[in-house]
Design a protein around this motif. Structure first.
Motif, PDB file in Angstrom:
ATOM      1  N   TYR A  21      -0.162  -3.560  -1.579  1.00  8.90           N
ATOM      2  CA  TYR A  21      -1.037  -4.398  -0.756  1.00  8.90           C
ATOM      3  C   TYR A  21      -0.496  -4.513   0.674  1.00  8.90           C
ATOM      4  O   TYR A  21      -1.242  -4.356   1.646  1.00  8.90           O
ATOM      5  N   THR A  25      -2.458  -3.088   3.940  1.00  6.63           N
ATOM      6  CA  THR A  25      -2.905  -3.961   5.029  1.00  6.63           C
ATOM      7  C   THR A  25      -2.227  -3.603   6.350  1.00  6.63           C
ATOM      8  O   THR A  25      -2.861  -3.673   7.406  1.00  6.63           O
ATOM      9  N   GLU A  28      -4.002  -0.463   7.524  1.00 11.84           N
ATOM     10  CA  GLU A  28      -5.356  -0.809   7.970  1.00 11.84           C
ATOM     11  C   GLU A  28      -5.308  -1.454   9.355  1.00 11.84           C
ATOM     12  O   GLU A  28      -6.181  -1.212  10.188  1.00 11.84           O
ATOM     13  N   LYS A  29      -4.285  -2.265   9.610  1.00 12.98           N
ATOM     14  CA  LYS A  29      -4.124  -2.891  10.918  1.00 12.98           C
ATOM     15  C   LYS A  29      -3.873  -1.814  11.980  1.00 12.98           C
ATOM     16  O   LYS A  29      -4.461  -1.856  13.067  1.00 12.98           O
TER      17      LYS A  29
END
Length: 189
Positions: A21, A25, A28-29
């Motif tokens: 996770y 994330t 993705e940022k």
């Protein structure tokens, strides 16, 4: 599910999920920054492993970051985070910020963090395989000289299917076999 995954404790499964996770994330940022803000913060190519988190998370979860060594490829961010790379360090590195691991001189994964047992990513694809062999061979020598009978550290090297065609990878695999070295070659196809 394999038999090994079934033997993980609930806490270990949660740790593995959190690792995937956090990796997802963070990447993705970085992807969002490139698309939305882009122009300037990420001055280099960001080679991300979006959707491939489970490969490096699961593989590296078998290692002990306190003694084992990791030799990353471009897309094994979860393994790097397992060995202590923080999301902030990753963002700073991609942004070529002076406080990054490379002091602002590189915007990808071409760094080494020796005190965290992360070997340097070598841009010549597949060349890290020889380094992974060299580290555990050298450590074996040091352990022998010191009379240590502890578990010998393991090296894990990540590379893609293209790099698997390089002669140096075949030479490293042969060397590891001949010397009976604890090297794990992960081909991320």
């Amino acid at each position: 599910m394999s038999g090994h995954v079934a033997r993980l404790t609930k806490i270990q499964k949660l740790e593995l999920y959190l690792l995937m996770y956090t990796t997802r994330t963070t990447e993705e940022k970085i992807s969002w920054i490139i698309k939305e803000e882009g122009k300037g913060f990420i001055p280099t190519v960001a080679l991300l492993g979006l959707g491939e988190e489970a490969v490096s998370a699961g593989a590296s979860f078998a290692l002990d970051p306190a003694i084992d060594w990791l030799f990353p490829g471009h897309r094994c961010k979860a393994a790097l985070m397992r060995f202590g790379l923080t999301p902030l360090e990753d963002l700073a590195n991609h942004g070529c910020k002076k406080e990054s691991l490379m002091g602002g001189r590189d915007g990808n994964v071409h760094h080494a963090i020796i005190d965290r047992h992360i070997g340097k990513f070598i841009s010549h694809m597949g060349a890290g395989a020889a380094a992974a062999c060299g580290v555990v061979d050298g450590l074996r020598y040091l352990y022998d000289c010191a009379g240590k009978t502890d578990k010998l550290p393991v090296s894990m090297i990540f590379f893609g299917d293209g790099a698997s065609q390089q002669g140096i990878v075949h030479e490293a695999m042969n060397y590891a076999a001949v010397r009976n070295l604890p090297v794990i070659f992960v081909i991320d196809n």
